[in-house]
Each structure stands twice: as structure tokens, then as C-alpha cells.
Design a protein around this motif. Structure first.
Motif, short mmCIF file in Angstrom:
data_model
loop_
_atom_site.label_atom_id
_atom_site.label_comp_id
_atom_site.label_asym_id
_atom_site.label_seq_id
_atom_site.Cartn_x
_atom_site.Cartn_y
_atom_site.Cartn_z
N LYS A 125 12.07 58.39 1.11
CA LYS A 125 13.15 58.49 0.11
C LYS A 125 13.47 59.97 -0.08
CE LYS A 125 14.42 56.58 -4.47
NZ LYS A 125 15.48 55.64 -4.06
N TYR A 126 14.38 60.46 0.76
CA TYR A 126 14.63 61.91 0.76
C TYR A 126 16.11 62.28 0.87
CZ TYR A 126 15.41 61.44 5.79
OH TYR A 126 15.91 61.07 7.02
N LYS A 127 16.98 61.31 1.10
CA LYS A 127 18.39 61.64 1.38
C LYS A 127 19.16 62.04 0.11
CE LYS A 127 18.53 58.90 5.61
NZ LYS A 127 19.16 57.80 6.37
N ILE A 128 20.23 62.78 0.32
CA ILE A 128 21.05 63.28 -0.78
C ILE A 128 22.50 62.88 -0.54
CG2 ILE A 128 21.83 65.31 -2.07
CD1 ILE A 128 19.30 66.77 -1.14
N VAL A 129 23.14 62.30 -1.57
CA VAL A 129 24.54 61.90 -1.49
C VAL A 129 25.42 63.00 -2.09
CG1 VAL A 129 26.29 60.22 -2.19
CG2 VAL A 129 23.97 59.45 -1.66
N ILE A 130 26.44 63.42 -1.34
CA ILE A 130 27.46 64.33 -1.86
C ILE A 130 28.84 63.77 -1.50
CG2 ILE A 130 26.02 66.39 -1.70
CD1 ILE A 130 27.55 67.16 0.86
N SER A 137 29.68 75.44 -1.40
CA SER A 137 28.42 75.91 -1.98
C SER A 137 27.45 74.76 -2.24
CB SER A 137 28.71 76.67 -3.27
OG SER A 137 27.60 77.45 -3.62
N ASP A 138 27.98 73.62 -2.72
CA ASP A 138 27.13 72.45 -2.95
C ASP A 138 26.56 71.94 -1.63
OD1 ASP A 138 27.95 72.75 -5.53
OD2 ASP A 138 28.81 70.75 -5.76
N ARG A 139 27.42 71.89 -0.63
CA ARG A 139 26.98 71.40 0.68
C ARG A 139 25.86 72.30 1.25
NH1 ARG A 139 28.85 68.04 4.58
NH2 ARG A 139 30.72 67.56 3.36
N TYR A 140 26.05 73.61 1.14
CA TYR A 140 25.05 74.53 1.68
C TYR A 140 23.75 74.45 0.88
CZ TYR A 140 29.34 76.55 3.68
OH TYR A 140 30.54 76.74 4.32
N ALA A 141 23.87 74.28 -0.43
CA ALA A 141 22.67 74.16 -1.26
C ALA A 141 21.86 72.92 -0.88
CB ALA A 141 23.05 74.11 -2.75
N VAL A 142 22.55 71.81 -0.72
CA VAL A 142 21.90 70.55 -0.35
C VAL A 142 21.29 70.65 1.05
CG1 VAL A 142 22.49 68.19 0.34
CG2 VAL A 142 23.16 69.03 -1.92
N GLN A 143 22.04 71.20 1.97
CA GLN A 143 21.56 71.35 3.34
C GLN A 143 20.26 72.16 3.37
OE1 GLN A 143 24.44 73.20 6.01
NE2 GLN A 143 22.80 74.13 7.21
N THR A 144 20.24 73.28 2.67
CA THR A 144 19.06 74.15 2.72
C THR A 144 17.89 73.58 1.93
OG1 THR A 144 20.07 75.52 0.97
CG2 THR A 144 20.33 76.27 3.24
N GLN A 145 18.16 72.80 0.88
CA GLN A 145 17.08 72.10 0.18
C GLN A 145 16.39 71.11 1.12
OE1 GLN A 145 15.61 72.03 -2.95
NE2 GLN A 145 16.70 73.85 -3.63
N GLU A 147 16.30 71.20 4.39
CA GLU A 147 15.56 71.93 5.41
C GLU A 147 14.31 72.57 4.84
OE1 GLU A 147 18.71 74.48 6.72
OE2 GLU A 147 19.55 72.98 8.10
N PHE A 148 14.38 73.06 3.61
CA PHE A 148 13.20 73.64 2.95
C PHE A 148 12.07 72.62 2.85
CE2 PHE A 148 10.79 74.41 -0.98
CZ PHE A 148 10.29 75.67 -0.72
N HIS A 149 12.46 71.37 2.61
CA HIS A 149 11.46 70.30 2.48
C HIS A 149 11.07 69.70 3.84
CE1 HIS A 149 11.03 69.93 -1.90
NE2 HIS A 149 12.31 70.24 -1.98
N GLY A 150 11.60 70.27 4.93
CA GLY A 150 11.18 69.83 6.26
C GLY A 150 11.99 68.69 6.85
N PHE A 151 13.17 68.41 6.28
CA PHE A 151 14.01 67.32 6.78
C PHE A 151 15.17 67.85 7.60
CE2 PHE A 151 12.12 65.69 2.79
CZ PHE A 151 11.42 64.61 3.31
N ASN A 152 15.72 66.99 8.43
CA ASN A 152 16.90 67.32 9.21
C ASN A 152 18.13 67.10 8.33
OD1 ASN A 152 19.18 67.17 10.92
ND2 ASN A 152 17.89 66.61 12.67
#
Length: 423
Positions: A125-130, A137-145, A147-152
Motif C-alpha cells: 500500500k504505497y501508491k499516491i493519487v494526484i 511542484s506537486d508532481r515532483y514532490a510526490v515523485q521524489t517521496q 523514490e525516497f521510500h524506494g518505490f518506482n
């Protein structure tokens, strides 16, 4: 209100009967070389400067000059608790309790700090809906979060898209996404008012749908704060963040704000990044105390705040407190309604408003799509001192702001648009 009429006299009569028209005089309106006011429709990018702002900032400069470090406690508005002077007014604007709101940092910084607490992914349970057209900025924030947690990130981001051939989002489609993938979704991070279309989404419904699938729900209110009434506390969203330089008129790059719902206020076990200002005020200066998180939104603070930016915010929020969101929202709906009426009366096949026609489903922005246009149309408006906002590929965003825009502004803008289109 649907009984709009053509002609300058109608616009003038609306301004004469506008109960908050006098507030325009409390702003600096840029002027052309002949001394005529610009037609300024970009409060959705940068709000105009209140005349009182200089006085508010000068007060802090005076206290700094005369008191030095003692200004933290002895200034007319002591700097130590300065952020507290903003809390109540800010809470009223977003429909929150004071414990749920704090002014700090900038928008995307706050989103990241909030996601430290409210984005707690597991392997399944790791996906994010935008939104598919979320602000970058929201897209980049979500993308890097992710990746920080080790997900694609390409697998972890789920886009809520408009239907084929449509520009606006449909809440039923979000419900379908959650029904089909809810077990894999950890977070919904949605723009309360979409930056591109101006669509005001049903924040409570989004929260209800997300929570039904055990997802956290966050809102980016950058394009909604100060022009809609999001009613955050009653909506039940877990968190939200916003900037203050658009409709809140606090100056370029000014501080942002955040909301954390009261249900999380006393949960000290929530993971977070902390700093000196997250710690209990009564023991903060003992210096060697173990971390004791302040309850509520204040517990997400890190550092002592920049007072000069807060002074500019205070100047604006004091005005908002005086006018009230009910009066602002009522005028906003009339202004966008009148604007929409005039655009439709042009009967020009080249232009189409992609913002919702229902005033309850939009902020104070209309996005005008111009068929086969390039940026030249926007350039011609700018040369006529009509300040709008171009968004690729073919949209002009216009925000008649109720605090300082008039019905005559809207009338003149549409007349000039008509003239340019007819050339």
C-alpha cells in the motif's frame, strides 16, 4: 445571479452597489505611463500589494533598529510569538480551528514535511493519487517521496484524469480508481482548485472516498486559499498546505501555511522531521531538554520564522479578517459570472471557457481556451496593460480578485479581447 447586461453602464452600476468596493483603494494598482490603472487579472500568480504592508514591515524594521535582539520580547509585536498573531485569521479563511493551522516555510517544503508524517507506505500500500494535470511542484514532490521510500515513481503515481474529450475531473472517476486500486493507495494529494482549469473540487467528498479505503488525504490549496471556503475541519482531510502570495497578497515568495486536522493534534507518535520550534514553548530555552512536541499544527514547525515576511502576511490577513470570506466569496461568484456572460456574448467560435460553469465549482479564475492561438494573443493583451497569465498550449488564465478587481475592469478586458480577436 443571471440577470447580467451588456454595456459599461451596467458594470458601473454593479461597482456602485458593491459593498466591498472601497477595499480596492487599499491596494497599489500598477499604472501605465499615462497614469491609468492596469487591468490586473493575475492574483492567481501574485496578488497586488496592500498599501498597509509597508507600514507593517516598517514597524518591525524600527523595532529591530531600536531594540536589537530584545525585539523578540519587547517589540510592539514581539517576534517570539509572532506567528500566533496570524493563526486565528488564517484559520477563519480555511475553515479550521486555530490548533489546526500554522504559518511557516513555503508550500512545497510544507508538503514534504507533511508527507513525512502522512505518507507511510508499506510494500503493498504505497501508491499516491494526484490529478493528471497537477501543478508541477506537486508532481515532483510526490515523485521524489516515492523514490525516497524506494518505490518506482512511474508505478507509484496514479493519475485522476478527465474523460476523453473533456477538460474537467469527474468525482465518479476518483471513486472508481479507489474501488479498483484502493488497497494499493496510501495517499491522495489533490489540488483543491486546479491551477489550469480553475475547477474547485469537492474536498469533503475526496476525503470521504479516500478514508473509506484507509488512505490519507492531503490538499494543495495554493489556488484556492483566500478565494474559496474549503471548510477544512468539517471536510475531514488529514492535512493541507498553501502559499500566501497569490490571493492572500503577502508578497513574492512569502511564507506558506499548513493545516493538520485536530484528530492528529495530540498524536506525538506520528513520524516527523522536527526542529527547535516543534518543541514545547515553556521549556524551549532550557536548551538541553528531550524533544517534547507541541500539540497541533505548530508541532510541524522547525525554526524561528522570518518576521518581515510574517509582517506582510499580517497586513493582508488583518484586511481579510475585516472583510470576511462570505463577502469575498459572494462578490467573486458575481464577478466570474459577469465575466463568463460577457465572454459568451462574444459568440466567438475561437474561444471557450474550460472552467466549470457552476460558480460553486470554481474559484475566482476563468481559464479561456483560444483555438489556434499562440502566445501572441497574450502578448497583445499585455501590451494593452491587461495582465493575464498564459498557460501552454492555448489557455489564458484570468482571475478577477474580489478585493481589488471591479466589474468595469472585467468589462474593459473583454472589450479589448474582442477588439484583438476581430483584427
Amino acid at each position: 445571479m443571471s440577470n447580467y447586461k451588456q454595456g459599461l453602464d451596467f458594470a458601473k452600476s454593479q461597482d456602485q452597489n458593491d459593498p466591498i468596493s472601497s477595499y480596492r483603494n487599499q491596494f497599489h494598482i500598477p499604472k501605465d505611463k499615462d497614469g491609468n490603472d492596469w487591468l490586473y487579472f493575475t492574483g492567481n500568480s501574485l496578488g497586488l500589494q496592500p498599501k498597509a504592508t509597508k507600514e507593517y514591515i516598517n514597524q518591525e524594521l524600527e523595532d529591530w533598529a531600536n531594540l536589537g535582539v530584545e525585539g523578540h520580547f519587547e517589540a510592539k509585536n514581539p517576534w517570539m510569538p509572532y506567528h500566533e498573531f496570524l493563526t486565528e485569521s488564517m484559520a477563519k479563511i480555511v475553515g479550521a480551528k486555530p490548533i489546526e493551522v500554522v504559518i511557516m516555510n513555503t508550500l512545497t517544503t510544507n508538503l514534504h514535511l507533511l508527507m513525512v508524517s502522512f505518507y507511510q507506505p508499506t510494500k503493498t500500500k504505497y501508491k499516491i493519487v494526484i490529478e493528471s494535470d497537477a501543478f508541477p511542484s506537486d508532481r515532483y514532490a510526490v515523485q521524489t517521496q516515492l523514490e525516497f521510500h524506494g518505490f518506482n515513481a512511474s508505478e507509484g503515481v496514479i493519475e485522476w484524469k478527465p474523460r476523453e474529450g473533456e477538460e474537467l475531473l469527474n468525482i465518479d472517476d476518483l471513486e472508481t480508481i479507489l474501488e479498483e486500486q484502493g488497497d494499493e493507495i496510501a495517499l491522495l494529494l489533490i489540488g483543491g482548485v486546479n491551477y489550469y482549469t480553475g475547477q474547485y473540487l469537492d474536498i469533503k467528498k475526496i476525503a470521504d472516498l479516500g478514508h473509506a479505503k484507509d488512505c490519507m488525504v492531503g490538499i494543495d490549496l495554493a489556488h484556492g486559499v483566500g478565494n474559496i471556503k474549503p471548510d477544512f475541519h468539517n471536510s475531514g482531510v488529514d492535512f493541507a498546505a498553501w502559499c500566501t502570495y497569490k490571493y492572500l497578497n503577502a508578497g513574492p515568495g512569502s511564507l506558506g501555511g499548513l493545516f493538520v486536522h485536530e484528530k492528529h493534534a495530540h498524536n506525538k507518535d506520528l513520524k516527523r522531521f522536527a526542529g527547535w520550534w516543534s518543541h514545547n514553548k515553556s521549556t524551549r530555552f532550557n536548551m538541553r531538554q528531550p524533544l517534547d512536541i507541541i500539540p497541533g499544527a505548530e508541532g510541524w514547525q522547525l525554526s524561528n520564522p522570518p518576521i518581515l515576511s510574517m509582517a506582510a502576511i499580517k497586513a493582508s490577513l488583518d484586511m481579510f479578517n475585516e472583510v470576511g470570506m462570505d463577502a469575498l466569496r459572494a462578490k467573486s461568484e458575481k464577478l466570474t459570472g459577469y465575466f463568463e456572460f460577457l465572454i459568451n456574448e462574444l459568440n466567438n467560435e475561437k474561444i471557450k471557457i474550460i472552467t466549470p460553469t457552476n460558480p460553486k465549482e470554481r474559484g475566482c479564475q476563468l481559464s479561456i481556451q483560444v483555438k489556434d492561438a499562440d502566445k501572441n494573443l497574450h502578448k497583445q493583451l499585455t501590451e494593452a496593460n491587461i495582465i493575464t497569465d498564459w498557460r501552454e498550449p492555448d489557455v489564458i488564465r484570468c482571475a478577477p480578485v474580489p478585493l481589488y478587481n471591479t466589474f468595469v475592469d472585467v468589462y474593459k478586458m473583454v472589450e479589448k479581447l474582442k477588439e484583438i480577436l476581430n483584427r
